[in-house]
Design a protein around this motif. Structure first.
Motif: not given
Length: 252
Positions: A134-142, A215-223, A148-149
């Motif tokens: 779970a933590s790797k998926q979040i870190s990989t997203a940003i 991607i960073r802007e989208g994460i900031e909007i959701i968080v 590919t992941t």
């Protein structure tokens, strides 16, 4: 008796007219004091709340920053204390340098191999592997190294009904084979609790709106709960058309 009634009777012309300001009794000092106190209390409460609104994000920022510095500094500060070096912040700088060196080492072939072996051992552990995944998926997203992941793009889809939209992230694509033909679908991850909990929707690629957001802007909007939402959002196709028209106008 008649004389007493005549003496107590007052002419209508001399009676107090409530609508005449000259004849109304002046306000009492108590009522004036209460009105002034109410105005002062309202002014003080508004200014106090304004100060709280201004200082709250500053206090939270300083508190989290101070906690983070102390937390990171605690990794190497005991080592310096044993060596007799007592300089605050030296452990924090050493931790940052250590993270930087780890990033350089993992980017190499040898570091990637060592990291893969360590990850293989972690994934064999019963309980730890779920936390790590779970933590790797979040870190990989940003991560700046998009692979590919990671989240591919920010997406806007119609959800939960037509006329309502939801922010999500395109994670992959799939081809759905049916009797009507092949249909390209995109796997859109829509977070429901910040980033680590959400729903996955398979949406036709033609029905997805791809805004001009990173991607960073989208994460900031959701968080942030939508508080960092830009005032204008345009699809990427429209931005490309506008840039092409500007280039053509400059050429002509």
């Amino acid at each position: 008796m008649a004389e007493e009634k005549e003496s107590t009777s007052v002419p209508l012309s001399q009676a107090a007219d409530p609508e005449d300001p000259a004849k109304t009794p002046p306000p009492s000092p108590n009522s004036t004091r209460k009105a002034c106190f109410a105005v002062l209390q309202s002014w003080v409460s508004r200014k106090f709340m304004t100060g709280c609104v201004v200082l709250f994000p500053v206090a939270v920022t300083f508190f989290i920053t101070w906690w983070f510095i102390q937390f990171v500094d605690g990794f190497f500060s005991p080592l310096y204390e044993k060596l007799g070096v007592d300089i605050f912040g030296l452990g924090f700088l050493t931790s940052l340098l250590f993270v930087f060196l780890v990033g350089i080492f993992v980017s190499s072939w040898l570091g990637a191999t060592v990291f893969w072996v360590g990850e293989w051992f972690i994934k064999k552990m019963p309980f730890v592997r779920h936390i790590y995944s779970a933590s790797k998926q979040i870190s990989t997203a940003i991560s700046p190294d998009q692979n590919t992941t990671a989240f591919k793009e920010v997406a806007i889809i119609c959800h939960p009904r037509i006329g309502e939209y939801a922010f999500g992230f395109i994670t992959s694509s799939v081809v759905l084979q049916s009797d009507k033909g092949d249909e390209e679908l995109c796997s859109v991850y829509v977070p429901t609790n910040h980033l680590y909990i959400g729903d996955i929707f398979l949406v036709n690629s033609n029905d997805i709106i791809r805004p001009n957001l990173s991607i960073r802007e989208g994460i900031e909007i959701i968080v942030s709960g939508g508080m960092t939402m830009p005032q204008v959002i345009a699809p990427l196709e429209r931005m490309h058309r506008m840039n092409q028209s500007i280039c053509l106008n400059r050429i002509t």
